[in-house]
Motif scaffolding. Structure first.
Motif, short mmCIF file in Angstrom:
data_model
loop_
_atom_site.label_atom_id
_atom_site.label_comp_id
_atom_site.label_asym_id
_atom_site.label_seq_id
_atom_site.Cartn_x
_atom_site.Cartn_y
_atom_site.Cartn_z
N LEU A 33 37.27 42.45 41.20
CA LEU A 33 38.47 42.29 42.17
C LEU A 33 39.18 40.82 41.90
CD1 LEU A 33 37.38 43.73 45.46
CD2 LEU A 33 38.73 44.79 43.81
N SER A 34 40.33 40.73 41.92
CA SER A 34 41.06 39.47 41.86
C SER A 34 40.77 38.45 43.04
CB SER A 34 42.50 39.41 41.58
OG SER A 34 43.09 39.86 42.73
N ALA A 35 40.82 37.28 42.90
CA ALA A 35 40.72 36.38 44.19
C ALA A 35 41.73 36.54 44.98
CB ALA A 35 40.76 34.80 43.77
N ASP A 36 42.68 37.12 44.87
CA ASP A 36 43.88 37.24 45.98
C ASP A 36 43.70 38.50 46.69
OD1 ASP A 36 44.65 38.38 43.75
OD2 ASP A 36 46.73 37.62 44.05
N SER A 37 42.61 39.63 46.19
CA SER A 37 42.50 41.02 46.82
C SER A 37 42.38 40.96 48.09
CB SER A 37 41.35 41.73 46.10
OG SER A 37 41.34 42.84 46.78
N PRO A 38 42.78 41.74 49.08
CA PRO A 38 42.42 41.74 50.36
C PRO A 38 41.23 42.17 50.82
CG PRO A 38 44.11 43.32 50.03
CD PRO A 38 43.90 42.60 48.67
N HIS A 43 33.01 42.04 49.11
CA HIS A 43 32.62 42.08 47.69
C HIS A 43 32.07 40.96 47.08
CE1 HIS A 43 35.00 45.65 48.07
NE2 HIS A 43 34.45 46.23 47.03
N GLU A 44 30.95 41.14 46.31
CA GLU A 44 30.68 39.71 45.36
C GLU A 44 30.78 40.13 44.06
OE1 GLU A 44 26.26 39.22 45.75
OE2 GLU A 44 26.04 41.23 45.64
N THR A 45 31.11 39.10 43.14
CA THR A 45 31.08 39.23 41.79
C THR A 45 29.87 39.37 41.34
OG1 THR A 45 33.45 38.41 42.04
CG2 THR A 45 32.26 38.56 39.67
N VAL A 46 29.36 40.20 40.19
CA VAL A 46 28.11 40.33 39.91
C VAL A 46 28.23 40.81 38.32
CG1 VAL A 46 27.11 40.97 41.95
CG2 VAL A 46 27.97 42.91 40.34
N PRO A 47 27.36 40.41 37.37
CA PRO A 47 27.54 40.75 35.85
C PRO A 47 27.12 41.99 35.86
CG PRO A 47 25.46 39.37 36.24
CD PRO A 47 26.11 39.31 37.78
#
Length: 117
Positions: A33-38, A43-47
């Protein structure tokens, strides 16, 4: 790589595709998800693991007028679990269960390259 409004790759410590993991369910969403997504706070960003197995594929035979050689497109199952669609490179004809690794590509954002051995 092409300029995209959302992140596909994380370059450190090694290049890897990234996804977003729902903090409650654990479900993965690709691309991240982009940083500006509601939804970003949930969520967390994962590899994503870079090597997976071919689930399904097809070989495309472009018109001779296009000048393009035949190429394979397919679904690759990565650990997570997550199933991604993309171009399969490195073998003239892949097979179900073949191992492929995600690689950055300037034209498509990412492709899958056959893993030897």
């Amino acid at each position: 790589m092409s300029e995209l409004s959302y992140p596909l790759w994380r370059n450190a410590p090694a290049p890897t595709l990234v996804a977003s993991r729902d903090l409650e369910s654990g479900e993965l969403v690709f691309p991240a998800l982009s940083a500006d997504s509601p939804l970003i706070r949930q969520h967390e960003t994962v590899p994503l693991a870079g090597v997976g197995e071919v689930y399904s594929f097809t070989v495309i035979h472009p018109s001779p007028k296009s000048g393009e050689a035949p190429y394979a497109l397919g679904y690759v199952d990565l650990p997570g679990p997550v199933r991604l669609f993309g171009r399969l490179c490195g073998k003239p004809r892949p097979a179900i269960g073949d191992r492929y690794a995600a690689k950055a590509d300037k034209r498509f954002g990412y492709v899958f390259e056959a893993v030897q051995g």
